[in-house]
Design a protein around this motif. Sequence first.
Motif, PDB file in Angstrom:
ATOM      1  N   ASP A 116     -45.307 -41.497-125.194  1.00 40.64           N
ATOM      2  CA  ASP A 116     -44.054 -40.776-125.366  1.00 40.64           C
ATOM      3  C   ASP A 116     -43.421 -40.337-124.044  1.00 40.64           C
ATOM      4  OD1 ASP A 116     -45.904 -38.848-124.728  1.00 40.64           O
ATOM      5  OD2 ASP A 116     -45.089 -37.350-126.112  1.00 40.64           O
ATOM      6  N   ARG A 117     -44.078 -40.642-122.942  1.00 48.80           N
ATOM      7  CA  ARG A 117     -43.481 -40.313-121.646  1.00 48.80           C
ATOM      8  C   ARG A 117     -42.429 -41.347-121.238  1.00 48.80           C
ATOM      9  NH1 ARG A 117     -48.691 -37.964-118.202  1.00 48.80           N
ATOM     10  NH2 ARG A 117     -49.312 -36.462-119.795  1.00 48.80           N
ATOM     11  N   PHE A 118     -42.354 -42.448-121.996  1.00 49.58           N
ATOM     12  CA  PHE A 118     -41.344 -43.464-121.725  1.00 49.58           C
ATOM     13  C   PHE A 118     -40.287 -43.398-122.826  1.00 49.58           C
ATOM     14  CE2 PHE A 118     -39.380 -47.595-121.350  1.00 49.58           C
ATOM     15  CZ  PHE A 118     -39.421 -47.855-119.984  1.00 49.58           C
ATOM     16  N   PRO A 119     -39.002 -43.462-122.440  1.00 54.75           N
ATOM     17  CA  PRO A 119     -37.935 -43.325-123.457  1.00 54.75           C
ATOM     18  C   PRO A 119     -38.080 -44.348-124.589  1.00 54.75           C
ATOM     19  CG  PRO A 119     -37.016 -43.250-121.237  1.00 54.75           C
ATOM     20  CD  PRO A 119     -38.468 -43.625-121.088  1.00 54.75           C
ATOM     21  N   GLY A 120     -37.887 -43.872-125.785  1.00 54.69           N
ATOM     22  CA  GLY A 120     -37.873 -44.762-126.937  1.00 54.69           C
ATOM     23  C   GLY A 120     -39.202 -44.932-127.630  1.00 54.69           C
ATOM     24  N   PHE A 121     -40.246 -44.332-127.078  1.00 56.93           N
ATOM     25  CA  PHE A 121     -41.569 -44.450-127.697  1.00 56.93           C
ATOM     26  C   PHE A 121     -42.040 -43.079-128.160  1.00 56.93           C
ATOM     27  CE2 PHE A 121     -41.374 -48.341-125.297  1.00 56.93           C
ATOM     28  CZ  PHE A 121     -42.111 -49.241-126.056  1.00 56.93           C
ATOM     29  N   SER A 122     -42.706 -43.075-129.284  1.00 54.15           N
ATOM     30  CA  SER A 122     -43.269 -41.835-129.816  1.00 54.15           C
ATOM     31  C   SER A 122     -44.708 -41.690-129.319  1.00 54.15           C
ATOM     32  CB  SER A 122     -43.230 -41.856-131.340  1.00 54.15           C
ATOM     33  OG  SER A 122     -44.043 -42.916-131.822  1.00 54.15           O
ATOM     34  N   GLN A 123     -45.441 -40.758-129.931  1.00 59.06           N
ATOM     35  CA  GLN A 123     -46.816 -40.501-129.507  1.00 59.06           C
ATOM     36  C   GLN A 123     -47.835 -41.392-130.216  1.00 59.06           C
ATOM     37  OE1 GLN A 123     -47.581 -36.343-130.051  1.00 59.06           O
ATOM     38  NE2 GLN A 123     -46.542 -35.743-128.177  1.00 59.06           N
ATOM     39  N   ASP A 124     -47.392 -42.534-130.740  1.00 58.69           N
ATOM     40  CA  ASP A 124     -48.319 -43.334-131.544  1.00 58.69           C
ATOM     41  C   ASP A 124     -49.097 -44.364-130.730  1.00 58.69           C
ATOM     42  OD1 ASP A 124     -46.273 -45.022-130.970  1.00 58.69           O
ATOM     43  OD2 ASP A 124     -45.957 -45.743-133.016  1.00 58.69           O
ATOM     44  N   LYS A 125     -48.971 -44.319-129.402  1.00 53.64           N
ATOM     45  CA  LYS A 125     -49.744 -45.235-128.555  1.00 53.64           C
ATOM     46  C   LYS A 125     -50.417 -44.464-127.418  1.00 53.64           C
ATOM     47  CE  LYS A 125     -46.678 -49.264-129.141  1.00 53.64           C
ATOM     48  NZ  LYS A 125     -47.652 -50.256-129.625  1.00 53.64           N
ATOM     49  N   ILE A 126     -51.629 -44.860-127.106  1.00 51.20           N
ATOM     50  CA  ILE A 126     -52.345 -44.334-125.938  1.00 51.20           C
ATOM     51  C   ILE A 126     -52.964 -45.516-125.203  1.00 51.20           C
ATOM     52  CG2 ILE A 126     -54.272 -42.927-125.107  1.00 51.20           C
ATOM     53  CD1 ILE A 126     -53.884 -41.122-127.523  1.00 51.20           C
ATOM     54  N   SER A 127     -52.721 -45.577-123.922  1.00 54.10           N
ATOM     55  CA  SER A 127     -53.328 -46.638-123.108  1.00 54.10           C
ATOM     56  C   SER A 127     -54.538 -46.084-122.370  1.00 54.10           C
ATOM     57  CB  SER A 127     -52.313 -47.184-122.094  1.00 54.10           C
ATOM     58  OG  SER A 127     -52.919 -48.193-121.303  1.00 54.10           O
ATOM     59  N   MET A 128     -55.694 -46.695-122.593  1.00 56.53           N
ATOM     60  CA  MET A 128     -56.912 -46.338-121.864  1.00 56.53           C
ATOM     61  C   MET A 128     -57.088 -47.364-120.740  1.00 56.53           C
ATOM     62  SD  MET A 128     -59.475 -45.388-125.001  1.00 56.53           S
ATOM     63  CE  MET A 128     -60.751 -44.900-123.853  1.00 56.53           C
ATOM     64  N   VAL A 129     -56.999 -46.881-119.490  1.00 56.03           N
ATOM     65  CA  VAL A 129     -57.018 -47.765-118.332  1.00 56.03           C
ATOM     66  C   VAL A 129     -58.353 -47.634-117.615  1.00 56.03           C
ATOM     67  CG1 VAL A 129     -55.834 -48.438-116.214  1.00 56.03           C
ATOM     68  CG2 VAL A 129     -54.530 -47.429-118.101  1.00 56.03           C
TER      69      VAL A 129
END
Length: 466
Positions: A116-129
């Motif tokens: 959600d830190r990028f415009p247009g996206f909600s909190q439904d994704k998390i990237s584990m790097v």
Amino acid sequence: MKENYTDHQIEIRSPIDNELLGTVPAMTKQQVDEKLEEARKAFKEWKEIPLFEKADRINKVADLLMEHIDELSALLMKEIAKDEKSARSEVSRTADFIRFTTDIAKSMQGETIQSDRFPGFSQDKISMVTRVPLGVVLAISPFNYPVNLAASKIAPALVGGNTVVFKPATQGSLSGVYLANLFYKAGIPEGVLSVITGKGSEIGDYVVTHKGVDFINFTGSTEVGKHISEITSMVPVMMELGGKDAAIVLKDADLDLAAKNIVAGGYSYSGQRCTAVKRILADETIADSLIEKMKVLVEQLKTGNPSEKDVTIVPLISEKAADFVCGLIEDALNKGATLITGGKRSGNLITPTLFDNVTTDMRIAWEEPFGPVLPVMRVKTVEEAIKIANESDYGLQSAVFTQNINDAFSVADKLEVGTVQINNKTERGPDHFPFLGVKSSGLGTQGIRYSIETMTRPKATVINLH
């Protein structure tokens, strides 16, 4: 000095007296294939070993280096004509480098990124790097630091989960093989670390273009580095190449400090270092005084066999290297440079040489000597010094001597190099600092954390929270 082949062996002789020190295999392309295949197979197991276990094994190499410092230093003194103080320092510094590498690796962590830190996206994704190894690293080391600059490639690569195929410079290969054997003794399996030896002209192009190589970490001449860049494709590289490091001395500089650092930085190990001071750009108002102070220090440098106590100026690595340096000296003399001291040769040994009144039409103003010769170029302004420094094809390091911190930062900001030293000689380290060159001096950034990051890559795993 010519290498001789005997039953597919290369004789390694001392540059001091041509003593036969040992032999290494002149490997064939088929043998190179076998080593790379071993490394690729070993990678599958090595990358799965927990980090703390990798680190424990690698740390044992540091202990073994200090246990064998007398024997390894003696080998360095004979094989590459390094003075005793520098040889012992190389071994102990390598042990410290290895210990610091494992500590840094254990402190490096991955990250999680919210969508959600990028415009247009909600909190439904998390990237584990996380960071994962690249595969098989080809490590190619130079003659002048055959232990330290080998370990600075091998240790970060291994702790990052890669396997390593190590090719030492021909002159220096006995020291490189000795180092590899300490890795084996510490519990690093053959295959995880493999050694290939042979003439670069015979197997060099073959190994750097081999499909089994995933990353190339090279230290050596700019000429060879550029050649590797031209013939490789889609394989990441890190290169530490040549330099023409300038010491810029402003009119308000502490001249005693400048003279001491420039002489130490220009002549240690006969100037056979990429980070050696290689030219002095001195304000014309203080040039006479600076040269007078330098002359005293240069003439105090002890010249001779590396086994002698307190020797700084030692025989160059080969007759070819000495011929090249003498060619630069002759060119400078023919074009009107003033010889302050030195300029004499006995075998591969060249006395520490200092020139004044060097001009931009002389080879010594631009070419890297890799020998004990320093040119002083007089400048009228700071701007002229910066211009001459930046006109070089190289961009490794520069030094600025001044007592005005604003001037120091102003000059440093304008210099096209990887590192600027303020009121100190050009030099590598501490080893956790970033170390890099621009232009013809290199590609990529070294330094412990930077090296580990370069020889690994981020891998993102995205969790979709529906």
